[in-house]
Design an enzyme around this catalytic site. Sequence first.
Site, PDB file in Angstrom:
ATOM      1  N   ASP A  42       0.802  -1.044  -0.030  1.00  0.00           N
ATOM      2  CA  ASP A  42       0.036  -0.008   0.070  1.00  0.00           C
ATOM      3  C   ASP A  42       0.875   1.113   0.076  1.00  0.00           C
ATOM      4  OD1 ASP A  42      -1.237  -0.650   3.450  1.00  0.00           O
ATOM      5  OD2 ASP A  42       0.428  -0.066   2.701  1.00  0.00           O
ATOM      6  N   LYS A  64      -4.491   1.744  -3.759  1.00  0.00           N
ATOM      7  CA  LYS A  64      -5.374   2.598  -4.617  1.00  0.00           C
ATOM      8  C   LYS A  64      -6.116   1.909  -5.651  1.00  0.00           C
ATOM      9  CE  LYS A  64      -1.928   5.657  -5.878  1.00  0.00           C
ATOM     10  NZ  LYS A  64      -0.867   4.918  -6.246  1.00  0.00           N
ATOM     11  N   MET A 175      -0.509  10.315  12.207  1.00  0.00           N
ATOM     12  CA  MET A 175      -1.806  10.744  11.632  1.00  0.00           C
ATOM     13  C   MET A 175      -2.504  11.708  12.298  1.00  0.00           C
ATOM     14  SD  MET A 175      -3.217   6.778  10.863  1.00  0.00           S
ATOM     15  CE  MET A 175      -2.902   6.074  12.555  1.00  0.00           C
TER      16      MET A 175
HETATM   17  N1  SAH Z   1       2.650   1.076  10.352  1.00  0.00           N
HETATM   18  C1  SAH Z   1       3.409   2.676  10.114  1.00  0.00           C
HETATM   19  C2  SAH Z   1       2.224   3.617  10.601  1.00  0.00           C
HETATM   20  C3  SAH Z   1       1.044   3.485   9.993  1.00  0.00           C
HETATM   21  S1  SAH Z   1      -0.064   4.816  10.358  1.00  0.00           S
HETATM   22  C4  SAH Z   1       4.566   2.979  10.896  1.00  0.00           C
HETATM   23  O1  SAH Z   1       4.947   1.874  11.860  1.00  0.00           O
HETATM   24  O2  SAH Z   1       5.483   3.755  10.784  1.00  0.00           O
HETATM   25  C5  SAH Z   1       0.357   5.869   8.977  1.00  0.00           C
HETATM   26  C6  SAH Z   1       1.091   7.147   9.466  1.00  0.00           C
HETATM   27  O3  SAH Z   1       2.556   6.921   9.771  1.00  0.00           O
HETATM   28  C7  SAH Z   1       1.164   8.341   8.840  1.00  0.00           C
HETATM   29  O4  SAH Z   1      -0.110   9.138   8.750  1.00  0.00           O
HETATM   30  C8  SAH Z   1       2.013   9.263   9.209  1.00  0.00           C
HETATM   31  O5  SAH Z   1       1.805   9.618  10.359  1.00  0.00           O
HETATM   32  C9  SAH Z   1       3.112   8.239   9.477  1.00  0.00           C
HETATM   33  N2  SAH Z   1       4.135   8.073   8.618  1.00  0.00           N
HETATM   34  C10 SAH Z   1       4.666   6.600   8.034  1.00  0.00           C
HETATM   35  N3  SAH Z   1       5.528   6.896   7.097  1.00  0.00           N
HETATM   36  C11 SAH Z   1       5.788   8.235   7.050  1.00  0.00           C
HETATM   37  C12 SAH Z   1       6.895   8.988   6.355  1.00  0.00           C
HETATM   38  N4  SAH Z   1       7.677   8.617   5.625  1.00  0.00           N
HETATM   39  N5  SAH Z   1       6.883  10.176   6.806  1.00  0.00           N
HETATM   40  C13 SAH Z   1       6.217  10.880   7.644  1.00  0.00           C
HETATM   41  N6  SAH Z   1       5.073  10.158   8.414  1.00  0.00           N
HETATM   42  C14 SAH Z   1       4.922   8.786   7.998  1.00  0.00           C
END
Ligand code: SAH
Length: 264
Positions: A42, A64, A175
């Site tokens: 995703d 998507k 988020m």
């Molecule tokens: N499982 C993921 C998080 C999923 S929730 C983890 O452990 O990182 C999705 C959120 O993660 C996004 O809305 C943002 O807040 C954050 N996120 C994930 N990758 C990111 C990135 N490269 N840069 C900034 N925020 C990121």
Amino acid sequence: MNAPDSGTPGRVTLVGGGPGSAGLLTVAAVRALLEAEVVLYDRLAPTDDLPTLAPNARLIDVGKLPGNHAISQCDIEKLIVSHALQGSRVVRLKGGDPYIFGRGSEEVLACHTHGIPVTVISGVTSAIAVPAAAGIPLTHRGMSHAFTVVSGHAPLTDRELEGLVLLGSTIVVLMGVGTLPTLTQGLLRHGMTAEMPVAIIERGFSATQRTTIANLGTILGEAARASVASPAVLVIGEVVRLAFTGDTSAEDLISRAGEFAATS
Ligand code: SAH
């Protein structure tokens, strides 16, 4: 769900893809991708190198559809299960760590429900790595000896806000762009100082990574001025003072850390 239509049973591996840099994939993740026959990935998974990393796999973007609508969680689970029941080695590639706000646990449960063998390969979570990419450590001796990772998907309750303020350590929000107004107002209402440093790091590890730094009292205005957008990681806490932003000298940083340690 249909019975398996091939002799060999399939299996599912949930793979944490890290925060977007291929260098932060684990060795186990690389191995699982190499052996995969189907990869369901995703939006936030590191996807640029996927054809090379998973050369024998059918790559399916579940982030998507042609009309740009995300596939529902229920349909993603059905896809994982049906490919596994057909006998495939399925990798479900997720951004960051599969068990941090990624609904990975729901996908594991769906596999268990259908008797499909499933394993989880942990990934480097954006909650830690994205602040680090902006030069922000989540802990620093004398400054913060704990951090709490919260989802900003829905506004925090008063009890949660109160608890975070009482804890007095680093707060990391994923988020959290949409709920930034209620979060900042809530923390102020529960007694956090308006001077508390806040950083918002957008698109960590991409060519357009950007950090906006202000304090609890000013971050809303700064975020609006900069048109801050998701995906972003928010860090609230004294450790933000240690961010290396190019216009800071190493001497400045050391003295900021030292000043704080001396007063705490
Ligand atoms: N499982 C993921 C998080 C999923 S929730 C983890 O452990 O990182 C999705 C959120 O993660 C996004 O809305 C943002 O807040 C954050 N996120 C994930 N990758 C990111 C990135 N490269 N840069 C900034 N925020 C990121």
